[in-house]
Write an enzyme that holds these catalytic residues in place. Structure first.
Site, mmCIF file in Angstrom:
data_model
loop_
_atom_site.group_PDB
_atom_site.id
_atom_site.type_symbol
_atom_site.label_atom_id
_atom_site.label_comp_id
_atom_site.label_asym_id
_atom_site.label_seq_id
_atom_site.Cartn_x
_atom_site.Cartn_y
_atom_site.Cartn_z
ATOM 1 C CE LYS A 296 0.963 1.197 4.449
ATOM 2 N NZ LYS A 296 1.760 2.356 4.848
ATOM 3 C CG ASP B 285 -0.680 0.055 8.253
ATOM 4 O OD1 ASP B 285 -1.490 0.870 8.720
ATOM 5 O OD2 ASP B 285 0.480 0.365 7.902
HETATM 6 O O1 C5P Z 1 -0.243 -1.205 14.758
HETATM 7 P P1 C5P Z 1 1.182 -1.507 14.454
HETATM 8 O O2 C5P Z 1 1.749 -2.601 15.310
HETATM 9 O O3 C5P Z 1 1.445 -1.751 13.011
HETATM 10 O O4 C5P Z 1 1.980 -0.209 14.814
HETATM 11 C C1 C5P Z 1 3.390 -0.192 14.877
HETATM 12 C C2 C5P Z 1 3.814 0.989 15.725
HETATM 13 O O5 C5P Z 1 3.519 2.205 15.014
HETATM 14 C C3 C5P Z 1 3.091 1.125 17.043
HETATM 15 O O6 C5P Z 1 3.738 0.405 18.029
HETATM 16 C C4 C5P Z 1 3.174 2.619 17.305
HETATM 17 O O7 C5P Z 1 4.472 2.960 17.780
HETATM 18 C C5 C5P Z 1 3.072 3.209 15.912
HETATM 19 N N1 C5P Z 1 1.687 3.586 15.561
HETATM 20 C C6 C5P Z 1 1.140 4.716 16.145
HETATM 21 N N2 C5P Z 1 -0.137 5.086 15.815
HETATM 22 C C7 C5P Z 1 -0.840 4.385 14.907
HETATM 23 C C8 C5P Z 1 -0.299 3.233 14.294
HETATM 24 C C9 C5P Z 1 0.987 2.866 14.640
HETATM 25 O O8 C5P Z 1 1.775 5.390 16.955
HETATM 26 N N3 C5P Z 1 -2.062 4.769 14.607
#
Ligand code: C5P
Length: 298
Positions: A10, A138
């Site tokens: 993406k 994501d």
């Molecule tokens: O959700 P995911 O594990 O992919 O997110 C990875 C990191 O990206 C999270 O631990 C956080 O530090 C950051 N993140 C964030 N806000 C979001 C999505 C991700 O701060 N909406």
């Protein structure tokens, strides 16, 4: 029996980021567009235990332990259905690793759909999307593909209409960037500043619906771009080379460091890719189109 699932990368055509929440995540208005770079996830019975293997140019950078989102997806589905995840998951990787193109999320969504088919669990789409949201912000989008607005931490999706194909070039960087590190840098750069609520751009949503590349170019934005550039200053040069080669819009893809270039048509995209490669300001340049379909059983 083996099941193979193809899952797209993406680009975020809009990534509006709010202030850090008490849980550390950030509220987003995140407009995802799936593009035609794919990982292929193949699952088969392992005869004992969960095993992950990976092939492709970047395979050496992919964790093969339980931190891999594909492994976590298989475990999450198995535990929900009282099964033992005795499965071999093979990832044929074409999406850049730690690149801001949701490659790890794609593998999570792909493994989930593949294991669902392998085990005949018959989970509903909503159940699969719930598991995706637990795996990462994501991951639900990797399952649905196309184009969507993600709110909350990006996992609550509303499908968006897309009126035509958009031509893109992606420039792969020499090294990766950690998404948490980029969000931390966003927090550091915005310390003491009032960060506005993230709001989706209506103009951008209309440009997608019309399939109008010029209008889309005028509306793309990425609030993580200053943070990614701060951690990886060389990306400014890559963006500038792409702009000079005639790209309609240039931006960092998600948390980076892959850079994205919107082109008027396929020919213009090829030209931008050639100029980027010749400049030596990226490791590789790939031409593709979006939107692409979500996770698909082959
Ligand atoms: O959700 P995911 O594990 O992919 O997110 C990875 C990191 O990206 C999270 O631990 C956080 O530090 C950051 N993140 C964030 N806000 C979001 C999505 C991700 O701060 N909406």
């Amino acid at each position: 029996m083996t099941v193979s699932v193809r899952v797209p990368a993406k680009v975020n055509v809009q990534l509006a980021v709010g202030a850090a929440r008490p849980d550390g995540f950030h509220d987003l208005a995140n407009v995802f567009l799936a593009v035609g770079l794919y990982d292929e996830v193949t699952v088969s019975a392992s005869g004992g235990g969960l095993r992950v293997t990976c092939s492709g140019a970047d395979a050496g950078q992919v964790p093969l332990d339980r931190t891999n989102l594909a492994a976590r997806a298989a475990e999450a589905l198995a535990s929900r259905y009282g099964l033992v995840p005795d499965v071999h998951i093979h990832i044929a990787k074409d999406i850049p690793v730690a690149g801001g193109m949701a490659g790890g999320s794609a593998d999570g969504a792909g493994a989930l759909v593949a294991c669902d088919a392998l085990w005949g669990t018959g989970a509903s789409r909503d159940e699969l999307l719930d598991i995706c949201a637990e795996l990462g912000s994501d991951v639900p989008f990797s399952l649905v593909g196309g184009a969507a607005l993600g709110v909350g931490r990006g996992e609550q999706l509303r499908t968006l209409e897309v009126g035509g194909a958009f031509h893109w070039v992606f420039a792969m960087a020499e090294r990766g960037l950690s998404t948490p590190a980029v969000f931390r840098e966003f927090d550091r750069l915005s310390a003491g500043v009032r960060v506005p609520e993230p709001v989706a751009s209506q103009e951008l949503i209309e440009a997608l619906a019309k399939g109008d590349a010029s209008a889309l170019a005028g509306a793309v934005s990425n609030d993580l771009q200053p943070a990614a550039l701060s951690l990886f200053p060389e990306l400014a040069e890559t963006l500038s080379v792409g702009r000079g080669a005639g790209a309609l819009a240039t931006l960092v893809s998600g948390s980076g460091p892959t850079t994205a270039f919107l082109a008027e048509n396929a020919e213009a995209a090829e030209h931008v890719a050639e100029v980027l490669l010749a400049s030596g300001s990226c490791r590789a340049a790939r031409v593709t189109e979006g939107p692409a379909s979500g996770a698909t059983v082959l």
